[in-house]
Write a protein that holds these residues in place. Structure first.
Motif, PDB file in Angstrom:
ATOM      1  N   THR A 198       1.958  11.656   1.288  1.00 56.92           N
ATOM      2  CA  THR A 198       0.965  11.915   2.091  1.00 56.92           C
ATOM      3  C   THR A 198       1.296  11.750   3.632  1.00 56.92           C
ATOM      4  OG1 THR A 198      -0.067   9.767   2.303  1.00 56.92           O
ATOM      5  CG2 THR A 198      -0.888  11.322   0.528  1.00 56.92           C
ATOM      6  N   LEU A 199       2.176  10.891   4.066  1.00 59.04           N
ATOM      7  CA  LEU A 199       2.547  10.881   5.415  1.00 59.04           C
ATOM      8  C   LEU A 199       3.649  12.044   5.798  1.00 59.04           C
ATOM      9  CD1 LEU A 199       3.445   6.880   5.537  1.00 59.04           C
ATOM     10  CD2 LEU A 199       1.294   8.263   6.534  1.00 59.04           C
ATOM     11  N   LEU A 200       4.205  12.422   4.616  1.00 59.42           N
ATOM     12  CA  LEU A 200       5.168  13.682   5.001  1.00 59.42           C
ATOM     13  C   LEU A 200       4.350  15.233   5.166  1.00 59.42           C
ATOM     14  CD1 LEU A 200       7.894  12.480   2.415  1.00 59.42           C
ATOM     15  CD2 LEU A 200       8.033  12.153   4.887  1.00 59.42           C
TER      16      LEU A 200
ATOM     17  N   SER B 103      14.173  11.969   8.474  1.00 57.81           N
ATOM     18  CA  SER B 103      13.957  10.517   7.841  1.00 57.81           C
ATOM     19  C   SER B 103      12.709  10.285   8.637  1.00 57.81           C
ATOM     20  CB  SER B 103      14.955   9.546   8.493  1.00 57.81           C
ATOM     21  OG  SER B 103      15.147   9.490   9.928  1.00 57.81           O
ATOM     22  N   MET B 104      12.208   9.089   8.363  1.00 59.36           N
ATOM     23  CA  MET B 104      10.884   8.492   8.749  1.00 59.36           C
ATOM     24  C   MET B 104      10.844   7.131   9.107  1.00 59.36           C
ATOM     25  SD  MET B 104       6.764   9.195   7.737  1.00 59.36           S
ATOM     26  CE  MET B 104       6.602  10.908   8.107  1.00 59.36           C
ATOM     27  N   GLU B 105      10.394   6.633   9.862  1.00 62.26           N
ATOM     28  CA  GLU B 105      10.441   5.167  10.136  1.00 62.26           C
ATOM     29  C   GLU B 105       8.904   4.827  10.327  1.00 62.26           C
ATOM     30  OE1 GLU B 105      12.559   1.515  12.252  1.00 62.26           O
ATOM     31  OE2 GLU B 105      13.700   3.126  11.553  1.00 62.26           O
ATOM     32  N   LEU B 106       8.610   3.527   9.837  1.00 64.61           N
ATOM     33  CA  LEU B 106       7.001   3.511  10.313  1.00 64.61           C
ATOM     34  C   LEU B 106       6.934   1.705  10.388  1.00 64.61           C
ATOM     35  CD1 LEU B 106       3.907   4.011  10.303  1.00 64.61           C
ATOM     36  CD2 LEU B 106       3.788   3.508   7.873  1.00 64.61           C
ATOM     37  N   ASN B 107       6.414   1.420  11.377  1.00 63.48           N
ATOM     38  CA  ASN B 107       6.101  -0.126  11.656  1.00 63.48           C
ATOM     39  C   ASN B 107       4.854  -0.285  11.032  1.00 63.48           C
ATOM     40  OD1 ASN B 107       4.944  -2.589  13.034  1.00 63.48           O
ATOM     41  ND2 ASN B 107       6.624  -2.369  14.604  1.00 63.48           N
TER      42      ASN B 107
ATOM     43  N   ALA C  81       0.939  -1.123   0.003  1.00 62.29           N
ATOM     44  CA  ALA C  81      -0.023   0.013   0.084  1.00 62.29           C
ATOM     45  C   ALA C  81       0.774   1.084   0.107  1.00 62.29           C
ATOM     46  CB  ALA C  81      -0.851   0.131   1.252  1.00 62.29           C
ATOM     47  N   PHE C  82       2.016   1.170   0.383  1.00 61.43           N
ATOM     48  CA  PHE C  82       2.980   2.372   0.340  1.00 61.43           C
ATOM     49  C   PHE C  82       3.799   2.562  -0.675  1.00 61.43           C
ATOM     50  CE2 PHE C  82       1.770   1.380   4.749  1.00 61.43           C
ATOM     51  CZ  PHE C  82       1.679   2.595   5.329  1.00 61.43           C
ATOM     52  N   ASP C  83       3.008   3.338  -1.989  1.00 65.76           N
ATOM     53  CA  ASP C  83       3.964   3.613  -2.793  1.00 65.76           C
ATOM     54  C   ASP C  83       4.465   5.153  -2.668  1.00 65.76           C
ATOM     55  OD1 ASP C  83       1.637   5.226  -3.142  1.00 65.76           O
ATOM     56  OD2 ASP C  83       1.091   4.218  -5.178  1.00 65.76           O
ATOM     57  N   ARG C  84       4.895   5.451  -3.867  1.00 68.74           N
ATOM     58  CA  ARG C  84       5.451   7.015  -3.489  1.00 68.74           C
ATOM     59  C   ARG C  84       4.382   7.939  -3.108  1.00 68.74           C
ATOM     60  NH1 ARG C  84       9.647  10.528  -5.909  1.00 68.74           N
ATOM     61  NH2 ARG C  84       8.968  12.601  -5.928  1.00 68.74           N
ATOM     62  N   ALA C  85       3.331   7.874  -3.664  1.00 68.04           N
ATOM     63  CA  ALA C  85       2.088   8.868  -3.361  1.00 68.04           C
ATOM     64  C   ALA C  85       1.860   8.799  -2.054  1.00 68.04           C
ATOM     65  CB  ALA C  85       0.953   8.738  -4.256  1.00 68.04           C
TER      66      ALA C  85
ATOM     67  N   THR D 114      13.204  11.565  -0.946  1.00 68.41           N
ATOM     68  CA  THR D 114      14.173  11.044  -1.971  1.00 68.41           C
ATOM     69  C   THR D 114      13.853   9.879  -2.328  1.00 68.41           C
ATOM     70  OG1 THR D 114      15.795  10.737  -0.156  1.00 68.41           O
ATOM     71  CG2 THR D 114      16.105  12.671  -1.267  1.00 68.41           C
ATOM     72  N   ARG D 115      13.592   8.910  -1.396  1.00 64.59           N
ATOM     73  CA  ARG D 115      13.218   7.431  -1.612  1.00 64.59           C
ATOM     74  C   ARG D 115      12.815   6.575  -0.377  1.00 64.59           C
ATOM     75  NH1 ARG D 115      17.186   3.681   0.083  1.00 64.59           N
ATOM     76  NH2 ARG D 115      17.248   2.085  -1.224  1.00 64.59           N
ATOM     77  N   HIS D 116      12.119   5.573  -0.517  1.00 67.20           N
ATOM     78  CA  HIS D 116      11.733   4.783   0.925  1.00 67.20           C
ATOM     79  C   HIS D 116      12.130   3.317   0.476  1.00 67.20           C
ATOM     80  CE1 HIS D 116       8.093   4.401  -1.562  1.00 67.20           C
ATOM     81  NE2 HIS D 116       7.862   3.203  -0.973  1.00 67.20           N
ATOM     82  N   TYR D 117      12.299   2.679   1.374  1.00 72.01           N
ATOM     83  CA  TYR D 117      12.499   1.293   1.272  1.00 72.01           C
ATOM     84  C   TYR D 117      11.909   0.364   2.370  1.00 72.01           C
ATOM     85  CZ  TYR D 117      16.419   0.498   4.212  1.00 72.01           C
ATOM     86  OH  TYR D 117      17.480   0.432   5.175  1.00 72.01           O
ATOM     87  N   PHE D 118      11.985  -0.908   2.289  1.00 80.15           N
ATOM     88  CA  PHE D 118      11.583  -1.811   3.465  1.00 80.15           C
ATOM     89  C   PHE D 118      12.470  -2.852   3.945  1.00 80.15           C
ATOM     90  CE2 PHE D 118       8.095  -0.606   0.510  1.00 80.15           C
ATOM     91  CZ  PHE D 118       7.228  -0.156   1.544  1.00 80.15           C
ATOM     92  N   PRO D 119      13.252  -2.497   4.922  1.00 79.59           N
ATOM     93  CA  PRO D 119      14.612  -3.486   5.532  1.00 79.59           C
ATOM     94  C   PRO D 119      13.758  -4.595   5.782  1.00 79.59           C
ATOM     95  CG  PRO D 119      13.876  -1.581   6.705  1.00 79.59           C
ATOM     96  CD  PRO D 119      13.225  -1.317   5.931  1.00 79.59           C
ATOM     97  N   THR D 120      12.276  -4.569   6.395  1.00 78.69           N
ATOM     98  CA  THR D 120      11.867  -6.016   6.893  1.00 78.69           C
ATOM     99  C   THR D 120      10.331  -5.810   6.208  1.00 78.69           C
ATOM    100  OG1 THR D 120      11.005  -5.181   8.900  1.00 78.69           O
ATOM    101  CG2 THR D 120      13.265  -6.086   8.747  1.00 78.69           C
ATOM    102  N   ASP D 121       9.690  -6.985   6.256  1.00 81.00           N
ATOM    103  CA  ASP D 121       8.224  -6.881   5.848  1.00 81.00           C
ATOM    104  C   ASP D 121       7.451  -6.088   6.686  1.00 81.00           C
ATOM    105  OD1 ASP D 121       8.741  -8.453   3.723  1.00 81.00           O
ATOM    106  OD2 ASP D 121       8.447 -10.510   4.654  1.00 81.00           O
ATOM    107  N   SER D 122       7.733  -5.895   7.781  1.00 80.98           N
ATOM    108  CA  SER D 122       7.081  -4.899   8.732  1.00 80.98           C
ATOM    109  C   SER D 122       7.706  -3.391   9.160  1.00 80.98           C
ATOM    110  CB  SER D 122       6.782  -5.677  10.081  1.00 80.98           C
ATOM    111  OG  SER D 122       8.028  -5.940  10.538  1.00 80.98           O
ATOM    112  N   THR D 123       8.598  -3.094   8.342  1.00 80.53           N
ATOM    113  CA  THR D 123       9.284  -1.887   8.671  1.00 80.53           C
ATOM    114  C   THR D 123       9.747  -1.255   7.358  1.00 80.53           C
ATOM    115  OG1 THR D 123      10.619  -2.681  10.340  1.00 80.53           O
ATOM    116  CG2 THR D 123      11.289  -0.660   9.671  1.00 80.53           C
ATOM    117  N   MET D 124       9.212   0.054   7.331  1.00 85.07           N
ATOM    118  CA  MET D 124       9.555   0.995   5.918  1.00 85.07           C
ATOM    119  C   MET D 124      10.186   2.241   6.559  1.00 85.07           C
ATOM    120  SD  MET D 124       6.644   3.453   3.798  1.00 85.07           S
ATOM    121  CE  MET D 124       6.290   4.332   4.983  1.00 85.07           C
TER     122      MET D 124
END
Length: 191
Positions: free
Chosen positions: A75-77, A106-110, A67-71, A87-97
């Protein structure tokens, strides 16, 4: 003979006042820069001299990482006025962005709990520039700083011989000089 000595002493004191005053005026700006930078360095455990860092915690409904594409991330920002800095986002684990922003924020989301952390990193105005000068290794700045250090010695020496009598080295000035020397020595011995 005594009047000759007195005249020489008066000339030396007058020369000292002039040199003391002129060097003090010339180096007033760098004295303030180094003094403020030094104060900040003394308190660097409670204050970063270069950056203002603020941490904001937030919660959003949990969603899968798809669900977390660029758009969606932008919106979270929005509440933090960082949409232009994405600049970019990625998922270091399946439950972390993780989201990276220009300027170091920076931003981190569980994704499972929806708990997020936005960390704002901004350059500290004025003091960060003073701090940069304090540690500058530019050749020309080093030459200027060396001249400044030598001038501080001259300012100190001329300040000590400007006054005579009870306000000079043989009076109150001598007592203040001894106390001023003892204080750093005590700290060296005790620390």
């Amino acid at each position: 003979m005594n009047s000759n000595r007195n005249t020489l002493g008066n000339k030396i004191r007058q020369w000292s006042r002039t040199l003391h005053r002129d060097l003090s005026f010339f180096f007033a700006g760098v004295i303030v820069v180094y003094a403020l930078s030094g104060l900040v360095l003394n308190h660097r455990r409670s204050m970063d001299p270069n950056y203002i860092i603020e941490v904001h915690r937030f919660n959003v409904p949990s969603e899968p990482k798809e669900a977390f594409d660029r758009a969606r991330v932008i919106t979270l920002l929005e509440p933090y006025r960082e949409t232009e800095n994405y600049t970019r986002h990625y998922f270091p684990t399946d439950s972390t962005m993780k989201v990276f922003l220009k300027g170091g924020s920076s931003m981190e989301l569980n994704l499972t709990s929806g708990a997020g952390v936005y960390e704002s990193v901004r350059k500290r105005p004025i003091i960060s520039s003073f701090h940069k000068l304090h540690f500058n290794t530019n050749r020309w700045w080093i030459l200027f700083s060396d001249a400044f250090a030598i001038s501080l010695i001259i300012i100190t020496l001329t300040g000590m011989i400007m006054n005579k009598g009870k306000r000079g080295l043989r009076g109150r000035g001598g007592i203040e000089l001894m106390v001023g020397i003892l204080i750093p020595l005590l700290f060296l011995w005790l620390v």
